[in-house]
Scaffold this motif. Structure first.
Motif, PDB file in Angstrom:
ATOM      1  N   LYS A 187       9.006  63.763  52.711  1.00 50.95           N
ATOM      2  CA  LYS A 187       9.223  63.209  51.691  1.00 50.95           C
ATOM      3  C   LYS A 187      10.685  64.354  50.822  1.00 50.95           C
ATOM      4  N   PHE A 188      10.925  65.488  51.605  1.00 48.34           N
ATOM      5  CA  PHE A 188      12.420  65.953  51.166  1.00 48.34           C
ATOM      6  C   PHE A 188      13.806  64.931  51.893  1.00 48.34           C
ATOM      7  N   ARG A 189      13.523  64.221  53.208  1.00 53.66           N
ATOM      8  CA  ARG A 189      14.496  63.436  53.086  1.00 53.66           C
ATOM      9  C   ARG A 189      14.538  62.284  53.067  1.00 53.66           C
ATOM     10  N   GLU A 190      13.858  61.462  52.881  1.00 52.85           N
ATOM     11  CA  GLU A 190      13.594  60.365  50.972  1.00 52.85           C
ATOM     12  C   GLU A 190      13.852  60.763  50.202  1.00 52.85           C
ATOM     13  N   LYS A 194      18.374  59.202  48.576  1.00 51.78           N
ATOM     14  CA  LYS A 194      18.257  58.073  47.725  1.00 51.78           C
ATOM     15  C   LYS A 194      19.531  59.339  46.631  1.00 51.78           C
ATOM     16  N   LYS A 195      19.403  61.021  46.884  1.00 53.52           N
ATOM     17  CA  LYS A 195      20.428  61.702  46.396  1.00 53.52           C
ATOM     18  C   LYS A 195      22.195  61.310  46.865  1.00 53.52           C
ATOM     19  N   TYR A 196      21.863  61.265  48.189  1.00 53.54           N
ATOM     20  CA  TYR A 196      23.333  61.301  48.976  1.00 53.54           C
ATOM     21  C   TYR A 196      23.500  60.363  49.199  1.00 53.54           C
ATOM     22  N   GLY A 197      22.791  59.175  49.746  1.00 54.15           N
ATOM     23  CA  GLY A 197      22.952  57.878  50.019  1.00 54.15           C
ATOM     24  C   GLY A 197      23.692  57.979  51.522  1.00 54.15           C
ATOM     25  N   THR A 198      23.980  58.408  51.835  1.00 55.14           N
ATOM     26  CA  THR A 198      25.030  58.669  53.425  1.00 55.14           C
ATOM     27  C   THR A 198      24.848  59.978  54.129  1.00 55.14           C
ATOM     28  N   ILE A 199      24.967  60.685  55.108  1.00 52.30           N
ATOM     29  CA  ILE A 199      25.382  61.932  55.648  1.00 52.30           C
ATOM     30  C   ILE A 199      25.653  62.523  55.687  1.00 52.30           C
ATOM     31  N   ASP A 200      27.122  61.911  55.604  1.00 53.92           N
ATOM     32  CA  ASP A 200      28.480  62.961  55.554  1.00 53.92           C
ATOM     33  C   ASP A 200      28.539  63.052  54.124  1.00 53.92           C
ATOM     34  N   ALA A 201      28.429  62.556  53.137  1.00 59.32           N
ATOM     35  CA  ALA A 201      28.127  62.855  51.669  1.00 59.32           C
ATOM     36  C   ALA A 201      26.999  63.922  51.895  1.00 59.32           C
ATOM     37  N   LEU A 202      25.449  63.969  52.144  1.00 53.17           N
ATOM     38  CA  LEU A 202      25.076  65.515  52.705  1.00 53.17           C
ATOM     39  C   LEU A 202      25.750  66.729  53.534  1.00 53.17           C
ATOM     40  N   ASN A 203      26.518  66.337  54.174  1.00 50.73           N
ATOM     41  CA  ASN A 203      26.765  67.617  55.145  1.00 50.73           C
ATOM     42  C   ASN A 203      27.893  67.865  53.685  1.00 50.73           C
ATOM     43  N   LYS A 204      29.119  66.915  53.534  1.00 52.24           N
ATOM     44  CA  LYS A 204      30.229  67.673  52.410  1.00 52.24           C
ATOM     45  C   LYS A 204      29.240  68.584  51.070  1.00 52.24           C
ATOM     46  N   ALA A 205      28.211  67.859  50.672  1.00 50.65           N
ATOM     47  CA  ALA A 205      27.662  68.674  49.405  1.00 50.65           C
ATOM     48  C   ALA A 205      27.186  70.071  49.874  1.00 50.65           C
ATOM     49  N   TRP A 206      26.412  70.356  51.030  1.00 47.06           N
ATOM     50  CA  TRP A 206      26.276  71.641  51.866  1.00 47.06           C
ATOM     51  C   TRP A 206      26.952  72.277  53.185  1.00 47.06           C
ATOM     52  N   GLY A 207      28.453  71.983  52.755  1.00 49.46           N
ATOM     53  CA  GLY A 207      29.285  72.660  53.059  1.00 49.46           C
ATOM     54  C   GLY A 207      29.087  72.754  54.635  1.00 49.46           C
ATOM     55  N   ALA A 208      28.075  71.706  55.091  1.00 45.73           N
ATOM     56  CA  ALA A 208      27.575  71.635  57.131  1.00 45.73           C
ATOM     57  C   ALA A 208      28.574  72.689  57.812  1.00 45.73           C
ATOM     58  N   ALA A 209      29.896  71.467  57.648  1.00 42.16           N
ATOM     59  CA  ALA A 209      31.191  72.672  58.216  1.00 42.16           C
ATOM     60  C   ALA A 209      31.089  73.652  58.969  1.00 42.16           C
ATOM     61  N   PHE A 210      30.477  74.169  58.059  1.00 41.08           N
ATOM     62  CA  PHE A 210      30.478  75.817  57.739  1.00 41.08           C
ATOM     63  C   PHE A 210      29.737  76.199  58.952  1.00 41.08           C
ATOM     64  N   ASN A 216      23.614  65.070  61.913  1.00 40.81           N
ATOM     65  CA  ASN A 216      24.385  62.957  62.450  1.00 40.81           C
ATOM     66  C   ASN A 216      22.848  62.005  61.617  1.00 40.81           C
ATOM     67  N   ASN A 217      22.419  62.406  61.202  1.00 40.18           N
ATOM     68  CA  ASN A 217      21.393  61.652  60.671  1.00 40.18           C
ATOM     69  C   ASN A 217      20.386  62.458  59.652  1.00 40.18           C
ATOM     70  N   PHE A 218      19.574  61.543  58.480  1.00 44.31           N
ATOM     71  CA  PHE A 218      18.528  62.417  58.006  1.00 44.31           C
ATOM     72  C   PHE A 218      18.001  62.631  58.406  1.00 44.31           C
ATOM     73  N   ASP A 219      17.005  62.252  59.637  1.00 43.39           N
ATOM     74  CA  ASP A 219      15.677  62.573  61.253  1.00 43.39           C
ATOM     75  C   ASP A 219      16.343  64.042  61.333  1.00 43.39           C
ATOM     76  N   GLN A 220      17.470  64.319  61.430  1.00 42.69           N
ATOM     77  CA  GLN A 220      17.387  65.637  62.177  1.00 42.69           C
ATOM     78  C   GLN A 220      17.466  67.127  61.293  1.00 42.69           C
ATOM     79  N   VAL A 221      17.497  66.771  59.361  1.00 40.82           N
ATOM     80  CA  VAL A 221      17.362  67.544  58.220  1.00 40.82           C
ATOM     81  C   VAL A 221      16.356  68.325  57.989  1.00 40.82           C
ATOM     82  N   ASP A 239      18.869  72.822  46.943  1.00 35.48           N
ATOM     83  CA  ASP A 239      18.454  71.455  47.102  1.00 35.48           C
ATOM     84  C   ASP A 239      16.879  71.421  47.392  1.00 35.48           C
ATOM     85  N   SER A 240      16.575  72.191  48.420  1.00 42.97           N
ATOM     86  CA  SER A 240      15.353  72.461  48.600  1.00 42.97           C
ATOM     87  C   SER A 240      14.391  72.805  47.027  1.00 42.97           C
TER      88      SER A 240
END
Length: 693
Positions: A187-190, A194-210, A216-221, A239-240
Motif C-alpha cells: 500500500k505504501f508503494r501505491e 499516486k503522490k509522485y506519479g514517477t520514480i524520478d519525482a520520488l527520487n527528487k522529493a526524497w533527496g535520493a541522490a544523497f 529505478n522503479n517503485f517496486d524497489q521501495v 512520507d512513511s
C-alpha cells in the motif's frame, strides 16, 4: 462494480445530513452530557439490571459499550449473536439512558487471526503481532477490511434506526506505529505512485541522490526502517509517517461510510484519540467522514511532578490543549475517557488529589465539550487493568471517590442547565482576545526527525505558546492552513518549519488586513517536502518578518545565553535565531553574550494595518516569550489578563469557569455583578469556580 455503485449512491443519499454542522446532534440547552463505559460481557447477566439502574441513579445519561466485544458479537465466523447486547440496550432504555455503540475493530477474534495471521501488523524487526492484545491489526490489510465491513454492517443494520442509540464510536484510541507488514509495504508503494506519479519525482522529493539512494522503479521501495538504517532520508521518513496516519484515517472513514449506509441521520459518528505529542501515530484532521472527534485523558498517572500536589492533579496543559484542538476540528468534540481515579498503566500510579476528578470534569466543560465520559463503571476483577479504578469499586456497588465526584459534577451541570440563556452573548473583552494557533502534525513530525539539540521538544514549544495565550485570558483555536484566519485577532505560528509561498502570502494578507501575527524560531526553514531552500537561510519569510535570519545557535545544557529586552535580562539555551532587521523593523530584544552579542533576537514590523512579531529564541521558562507576546496584545489595544501558571479561565454558553492546578488557593478577581454558581471566590487546590456576569 455494481456493489461499488450502490455504495456510492447510498453515500450520496446521506451527504445532505453529513454536510451539516455536528452541533445539530446536541441540544445547546443541555450544555453537555455525561456517560460511562460499561462492559456487560465482563459481568454475570444477573447483575446487568442492578448495574444499569445504579448508573442511572448516579445521574449518568448514557452508557458506552462494545468496542472490545467482537468475539461476543461473532463467536464464530459468520455466526452473529447480538442477543446479549439487545438485553443491555433494553435495560438502558427502561432507565432513560442513551447508548453509544462502538465498532469492535480494535480486538479481532481468535478465529479470524488464526485463519488469517497476515492481518497482523509487523514491527520494525518484521515480527507480526499476536492475539491477546488490542490494536494489533494492519490498517493496510484488505482481508481485515472485508471482515470489518461485515461486522460493522451487521451492527448498523441492527441498531442504525434504534432511537436509544445516540451515536457511534469507531474503534478505540486508534493509533499506529509504522507497520512493516507485506500489506503495508504494497500500500505504501501505491500511495507513493499516486503522490509522485514517477520514480524520478520520488527520487527528487526524497533527496535520493544523497548517498546514491536512487530507485529505478517503485517496486524497489520499502518503508524506511530506522532500526536498520544509518542516516536515513528524513523526507522518506516523513512520507512513511504521512502514509501511516492516512491509512489509519482511511480505515476509520471506511467504517464511517459503511455505517452511513444504514444508520439514522440522528446518529452521529466519531472516534476517540489519545493525547497528542511529538510523534503520535494519528492525525485527527485527516479523517473526512466523521461528524466530530473526541479524546482520552488521564492527568494523574505519574507523569507530572512540578509541585507538592502536581503528581496527583497533573498539568493543566494536556486538557487545555485537547479541548482547544478537538473543538477546532469540527466545532464539536467529546471526552470519551476521563480518569475516574487511580489507574494501573502509568510509570507510577498515585491516588488523585481529592477534588481533582471534579476539577478535570469542569475543565473539559470549560473548553466546550458536548460529551463527557469515563472509563469505566466497574473496576475489573481480571485482565490487564485490575488496578484501574472505576465509578464503583470491586464489589460492584460502592461508589469510589471519583464516582462521587462525577455524581457531584452531573448535579451541578443540571443546575446550570436551568440558568442557560441562548440570547446571552460572549463578553466583548473575551472575544477581543480570540487567538488562532497554526499547527500541523507534519511540522511536529519533521522537527522530531531532526531536532538538532536534545533540548528541543516540538510539542512542548507549541504548548508554551498555548500556555502564554491562556495566561493572558485568550480563547484559542488550533487551525490548519485552509482555515479562515479573519475570524481571529491574533495568529500565532510556532516553529512552523514546513512552508510554501501560499501560506506565507496568506499570513501576510492576514497582517495587512489588521491581524497581529506572532512567528517563532524554526519557522520557514524548509519546503513541504522537508528540503532546505536554495536561497539564504529561511529566506522566503524575510519580507513577512522584516528581517534576515542570519543563522541559528544552540547552547549546551549548562551554558547560559543572555538576552536583554525592555531593560530585563533573560537566559536562554534551547534555540536562538540571530536576526538582522531591515529598515523600518523594530529590534525588541538583543543577545548580550556569545560571539553575536548585540545582534537581534526578537523583531516587530508593521505590515499594512497589522504587525508581525518574530520571536527567534526558545527559553526554558518562557518568560521572555510571554513578555514579547503580551506586548503584541497591548500594542494592538487588546486588554489581557495575568493568570499564573496552573490557573485556567474560560467562557462558554454564558458561564465563566476557572480551575486551579497549582498547589495553593487562588483568589479570583471577580466583578461586583458576578453570581457564583459552583465553588467560591477563592479557588481551592484543586478546585473549580463557575459564575455568570
Amino acid at each position: 462494480m455494481l456493489k461499488k455503485l450502490l455504495f456510492a449512491l447510498a453515500l450520496l443519499a446521506t451527504i445532505k445530513s453529513y454536510s451539516q454542522t455536528a452541533q445539530r446532534f446536541f441540544s445547546k440547552e443541555k450544555l453537555t452530557q455525561t456517560g460511562v463505559y460499561y462492559y456487560p460481557e465482563h459481568w454475570p447477566e444477573t447483575q446487568w439490571e442492578r448495574d444499569i439502574k445504579n448508573i442511572a441513579k448516579l445521574g449518568f445519561e448514557y452508557i458506552h459499550m462494545s468496542e472490545f466485544a467482537w468475539a461476543f458479537m461473532e463467536p464464530e465466523e459468520g455466526k452473529y449473536d447480538f442477543r446479549w447486547l439487545d438485553k443491555v440496550i433494553d435495560l438502558a432504555g427502561k432507565n432513560n439512558l442513551k447508548v453509544v455503540l462502538c465498532t469492535p475493530t480494535p480486538t479481532p477474534p481468535a478465529w479470524l487471526v488464526t485463519k488469517h495471521p497476515e492481518v497482523f501488523l509487523q514491527n520494525n524487526i518484521y515480527q507480526p503481532m499476536e492475539h491477546l492484545s488490542r490494536g494489533n491489526y494492519s490498517t493496510s490489510s484488505d482481508i481485515y477490511k472485508e471482515y470489518t465491513e461485515k461486522i460493522v454492517t451487521q451492527l448498523a443494520k441492527r441498531y442504525g434506526k434504534d432511537n436509544r442509540v445516540m451515536g457511534w464510536q469507531l474503534d478505540n484510541e486508534p493509533a499506529r506505529d509504522i507497520d512493516f507488514s507485506p500489506a503495508a509495504q504494497e500500500k505504501f508503494r501505491e500511495w507513493l505512485k499516486k503522490k509522485y506519479g514517477t520514480i524520478d519525482a520520488l527520487n527528487k522529493a526524497w533527496g535520493a541522490a544523497f548517498w546514491s539512494n536512487m530507485y529505478n522503479n517503485f517496486d524497489q521501495v520499502r518503508i524506511p526502517n530506522q532500526r536498520l538504517l544509518y542516516g536515513v532520508s528524513p523526507h522518506a521518513l516523513l512520507d512513511s509517517k504521512r502514509f501511516s496516519v492516512e491509512q489509519l484515517a482511511a480505515s476509520l472513514d471506511f467504517q464511517a461510510q459503511t455505517l452511513r449506509r444504514y444508520i439514522s441521520e440522528k446518529q452521529w459518528i466519531m472516534t476517540n484519540y489519545m493525547t497528542i505529542g511529538n510523534n503520535v501515530g494519528y492525525d485527527p484532521s485527516r479523517t473526512k467522514h466523521l461528524d466530530f472527534t473526541s479524546y482520552t485523558n488521564y492527568p494523574a498517572a505519574g507523569y507530572n511532578d512540578n509541585g507538592s500536589k502536581s503528581f496527583r492533579m497533573g498539568s493543566m496543559t494536556p486538557l487545555t490543549f485537547s479541548n482547544d484542538y478537538h473543538r477546532s476540528v469540527k466545532g464539536v468534540y467529546g471526552v470519551m475517557e476521563l480518569q475516574p481515579g487511580q489507574v494501573n498503566w502509568g510509570p507510577i500510579n498515585p491516588q488523585p488529589e481529592p477534588g481533582a476528578v471534579h476539577m478535570w470534569l469542569w475543565h473539559t466543560f470549560a473548553g466546550g465539550t458536548s460529551l463527557n465520559c469515563t472509563y469505566r463503571y466497574r473496576q475489573p476483577l481480571y485482565g490487564s487493568e485490575l488496578y484501574h479504578y472505576g465509578i464503583v469499586g470491586t464489589d460492584g456497588v460502592t461508589p469510589s471517590r471519583g464516582g462521587l465526584e462525577f455524581a457531584q459534577y452531573i448535579t451541578e451541570v443540571n443546575k446550570l442547565r436551568k440558568q442557560y440563556n441562548a440570547k446571552k452573548a460572549a463578553p466583548q473583552k473575551y472575544v477581543a482576545r480570540k487567538t488562532a494557533i497554526l499547527s500541523t502534525m507534519d511540522n511536529l513530525w519533521d522537527q522530531d526527525l531532526q531536532k538538532q539539540t536534545t533540548q528541543w521538544n516540538p510539542f512542548e514549544h507549541l504548548m508554551k505558546y498555548l500556555r502564554i495565550a491562556k495566561a493572558l485570558g485568550a480563547p484559542v483555536d488550533f487551525v490548519r492552513e485552509d482555515a479562515d484566519f479573519s475570524n481571529y485577532k491574533v495568529l500565532m505560528v510556532p516553529a512552523y518549519q514546513l512552508v510554501d509561498q501560499a501560506i506565507i502570502t496568506k499570513i501576510q494578507k492576514f497582517a495587512e488586513n489588521g491581524g497581529q501575527v506572532i512567528l517563532t524560531c524554526r519557522t520557514g526553514h524548509k519546503d513541504k517536502n522537508g528540503h532546505l531552500w536554495e536561497a539564504k537561510w529561511a529566506e522566503p519569510i524575510y519580507k513577512l518578518i522584516g528581517a534576515e535570519v542570519q543563522f541559528f545557535d544552540l547552547m549546551m545544557p549548562n551554558t547560559e545565553g543572555k538576552i536583554s529586552m525592555a531593560g530585563t535580562e533573560y537566559n536562554w539555551n534551547n534555540w536562538g535565531d540571530i536576526l538582522k532587521p531591515f529598515a523600518g523593523t523594530e529590534s525588541l530584544a538583543k543577545y548580550t553574550n556569545q560571539f553575536y552579542a548585540g545582534q537581534t533576537a526578537v523583531t516587530k514590523v508593521k505590515q499594512g494595518k497589522g504587525t508581525v512579531t518574530y520571536i527567534g529564541v526558545d527559553t526554558d521558562t518562557g518568560d521572555l516569550e510571554k513578555a514579547a507576546v503580551r506586548k503584541v496584545y497591548a500594542d494592538a489595544g487588546i486588554a489581557t489578563e495575568d493568570y499564573p501558571a496552573g490557573i485556567n479561565v474560560e467562557y462558554r454558553d454564558g458561564f465563566w469557569v476557572a480551575v486551579n492546578y497549582t498547589s495553593q488557593p487562588f483568589n479570583l478577581n471577580l466583578p461586583a455583578n458576578a453570581k457564583i454558581l459552583v465553588g467560591e471566590k477563592v479557588l481551592p487546590s484543586p478546585g473549580v469556580t463557575v459564575w455568570t456576569e
